[in-house]
Design an enzyme around this catalytic site. Structure first.
Site, PDB file in Angstrom:
ATOM      1  N   ARG A 133      46.758  52.848  40.962  1.00  8.20           N
ATOM      2  CA  ARG A 133      47.335  52.792  42.309  1.00  8.20           C
ATOM      3  C   ARG A 133      48.633  53.602  42.334  1.00  8.20           C
ATOM      4  O   ARG A 133      49.226  53.879  41.293  1.00  8.20           O
ATOM      5  CB  ARG A 133      47.608  51.336  42.715  1.00  8.20           C
ATOM      6  CG  ARG A 133      46.356  50.494  42.582  1.00  8.20           C
ATOM      7  CD  ARG A 133      46.438  49.170  43.282  1.00  8.20           C
ATOM      8  NE  ARG A 133      47.675  48.471  43.019  1.00  8.20           N
ATOM      9  CZ  ARG A 133      48.200  47.558  43.818  1.00  8.20           C
ATOM     10  NH1 ARG A 133      47.587  47.260  44.943  1.00  8.20           N
ATOM     11  NH2 ARG A 133      49.317  46.952  43.515  1.00  8.20           N
ATOM     12  N   ASP A 136      51.069  52.268  39.105  1.00  8.70           N
ATOM     13  CA  ASP A 136      51.158  50.893  38.594  1.00  8.70           C
ATOM     14  C   ASP A 136      50.773  50.885  37.111  1.00  8.70           C
ATOM     15  O   ASP A 136      50.382  51.921  36.563  1.00  8.70           O
ATOM     16  CB  ASP A 136      50.325  49.944  39.466  1.00  8.70           C
ATOM     17  CG  ASP A 136      48.824  50.117  39.310  1.00  8.70           C
ATOM     18  OD1 ASP A 136      48.396  51.202  38.866  1.00  8.70           O
ATOM     19  OD2 ASP A 136      48.073  49.187  39.657  1.00  8.70           O
ATOM     20  N   SER A 195      45.878  45.199  35.730  1.00 10.22           N
ATOM     21  CA  SER A 195      46.489  46.126  36.678  1.00 10.22           C
ATOM     22  C   SER A 195      47.963  45.813  36.923  1.00 10.22           C
ATOM     23  O   SER A 195      48.775  45.884  36.011  1.00 10.22           O
ATOM     24  CB  SER A 195      45.676  46.129  37.977  1.00 10.22           C
ATOM     25  OG  SER A 195      46.117  47.162  38.829  1.00 10.22           O
TER      26      SER A 195
END
Length: 622
Positions: free
Chosen positions: A337, A332, A175
């Site tokens: 996100r 992201d 991530s």
């Protein structure tokens, strides 16, 4: 010639004799050198052995990764506690063993594998290669594998698991973590990330089959096996079609004068956000050219986390000013996100926190439901969810509007599982979030989704533009109606697990053994909840309603002045995080006063409970 001979001799010695004085370490070294077929990571261990670096060898080889809030996550490199070819093979063998036990139709339904754009040259390790090895282990055991042919947003994997009725799926991603990291994120058949007991059972199965099986290293299977399927086009089409369920003003979107800048932070998001905008009727957002394409070094940002705010959004804000765009959207690197910034009248940029965006999303999703609901739709059937360290604003909206609000433990895996249960019981979930800019609008995916969140914010902004209201002005309206919720979240870095443990143990035995603090400085504490011990002083039986989570520390203090503060360890990074929120009733609208009180409380929390100077904690560098 002589040099080569000496090199061969060294190599043979390494493979046959290692007497470090630590039998456990000797065994681990022997296993690594026998099992690892990646020349680069094998060489890293050989070099450490040659140079007598026993402590580092022990750190790398004598422990194993465990499931945190986002699956397995660690640095890329050699060692059993790192992410590399061998540990991904071992993890997948454990997955196979567990899934075979759980599903009699495993070999009919198959398994989904996706990946982001991370990579590390020094370890010859990339998300794509790790995804291929994951697929190879399963293909060698005659399991059909839906392997995406190119990088995808993380939400595509849980979406595909549900749509294709697969038994499970894995996304190779870390991530928004630093560039050195990678991860192995597991989704169950329900499309939510795995929770207990699955995580513990999979780890047991991994321990039982650490030696690579015949065929596990054969990544050629991905290209040759008839059981490999590429779900990319099909899943992308279905996902974009499902997005229409949360689009309410397509015609208005097509006419808007607003311009949007989008940055994908050197990750996967660009193409997918462009497509989503098309579905909603928008002109394409303006991409940040330097950050549009994948780059595993994330070379234009000091860290690839849009949550860090203005400092990492520099390029997108400057482009927006040049292009006369009022709104910046940042996904992201794995696009699960979303960060949002809006240009204010005074020329400053307002970067919204996750909690502020949730107030806007909560208002918007409920408003759209009200305007579009059928005659017999019941507000008591509606739910919104948030993790326990997130803002209580949805709770305030729910109380006033008559729908349900529920809290879960931190981590979207808990939200996803709870949503699935609610849906199975005929409930409707409009929105869920966690304060670290993770949002879910609708329920097509059961994980946070930056792609859908980006386009929903764009529609919200376009709608508000028609009535001359900015996002920030609307946020104030929400607070005025439901009560100001002013929150502050930050963290300290702490690389010593013993220090972290002693900080939390002190809080559990504050003035005397087994007594939590009754005051923090001058601030009186009303209730204490400790997720690690299952204690909650607000409950009649003193037991927490949320599940006990012994593997991580998390203590929540409710103060007499209406403030709620939580201290917790991170599931993915060496951090102690704090979350504090002043939850005011609608009649308390002096924001300066509320902010000052929150500021003083946070200062007391840090000074009395965390003691950064004494404990050698490093403040988050803003």
């Amino acid at each position: 010639m002589a040099e080569n001979a000496e090199g061969d001799l060294n190599s043979n010695l390494l493979h046959t004799r290692y007497h470090t004085g630590d039998p456990q370490l000797d065994t681990a070294i022997g296993q690594w050198l026998r099992w690892d077929k990646n020349p680069k990571t094998k060489e890293q261990i050989e070099n450490l052995l040659r140079n007598g670096m026993n402590k580092e060898l022990r750190d790398r080889l004598c422990c194993r990764m465990t499931f945190g809030t986002a699956g397995l996550r660690s640095a890329m490199g050699a060692g059993f506690c790192y992410i590399n070819d061998l540990t991904v093979i071992q993890s997948t063998q454990g997955m196979y063993k567990y899934l075979e036990r759980c599903f009699s139709d495993f070999k009919q339904r198959g398994f989904v594998v996706g990946y982001d754009t991370r990579g590390q040259v020094t370890s010859s390790c990339s998300s794509q290669r790790l995804a291929k090895l994951t697929a190879a282990v399963l293909l060698a055991k005659d399991v059909p594998v839906y392997l995406f042919s190119r990088y995808v947003p993380t939400p595509f994997v849980p979406y595909a698991v549900q749509e294709l009725k697969a038994v499970a799926g894995v996304m190779i991603t870390a991530s928004h973590n630093r560039k050195e990291d990678n991860g192995y994120k597991v989704y169950w058949e329900n499309g939510a990330q795995i929770t207990s007991p699955h995580d513990k059972e999979i780890l047991k199965c991994i321990e039982e089959c650490v030696e690579p099986w015949n065929g596990s290293w054969n990544d050629n299977l991905v290209d040759t096996s008839p059981l490999t399927r590429d779900p990319l086009q099909d899943i992308c089409r279905r996902y974009m079609e499902d997005l229409k369920k949360i689009c309410f003003y397509r015609e208005l979107n097509s006419k808007t004068t607003l311009k949007f800048v989008h940055t994908s932070f050197h990750g996967v998001g660009h193409d997918y956000v462009q497509l989503a905008f098309q579905v909603f009727g928008f002109k394409p957002p303006i991409p940040v050219p330097e950050q549009k394409d994948p780059d595993p070094d994330f070379s234009t940002v000091k860290c690839p986390n849009p949550e860090e705010g203005e400092s990492v959004l520099e390029l997108s804000l400057r482009l927006a000013e040049k292009e006369n765009a009022r709104i910046v959207l940042a996904t992201d690197p794995d696009a699960d996100r979303l960060a949002v910034a809006e240009l204010q009248e005074n020329g400053d940029w307002k970067v919204f926190t996750g909690n502020e965006l949730a107030a806007l999303f909560g208002w918007w999703m409920f408003d759209c439901w009200k305007k579009n609901k059928s005659k017999n739709a019941d507000v008591k059937n509606i739910y919104m969810l948030a993790t326990t360290v997130s803002s209580k604003i949805l709770k305030a909206i729910a109380l006033k509007e008559g729908f349900h609000f529920e809290e879960t433990l931190p981590g979207f895996k808990w939200i996803g599982s709870r949503i699935k249960t609610l849906l199975e019981n005929g409930k409707e979930v409009l929105f869920a979030f966690e304060e670290s800019i993770g949002f879910l609008c609708g329920t097509s995916v059961l994980d946070k989704d930056g792609v859908s969140a980006a386009v929903v914010i764009a529609e919200m902004a376009s709608y508000l533009e028609t009535v001359n209201i900015t996002l920030k002005q609307q946020l104030i309206k929400v607070y005025e109606k439901y009560g100001y919720h002013i929150s502050k979240t930050s963290y300290f870095l702490c690389y010593d697990p013993t220090t972290i443990k002693s900080i939390f143990e002190r809080l559990r035995n504050f003035d005397s053994p087994k007594e939590y603090p009754k005051f923090c400085g001058t601030f009186a504490i009303l209730h204490v909840r400790d997720i690690a011990t299952g204690y909650d002083s607000s409950q009649p039986n003193k037991k927490s309603v949320l599940p006990v989570s012994k593997n991580s520390h998390m203590i929540t203090f409710t103060f007499q002045n209406g403030c709620v503060a939580t201290l917790r360890t991170s599931g993915t990074e060496p951090k102690i995080k704090y979350y504090a929120e002043m939850c005011a009733s609608p009649d308390r609208n002096d924001t300066a006063l509320l902010e000052e009180e929150l500021k003083k409380l946070i200062e007391a929390l840090i000074e009395n409970f965390l003691e950064p100077n004494k404990n050698g904690l490093t403040w988050r560098s803003v």
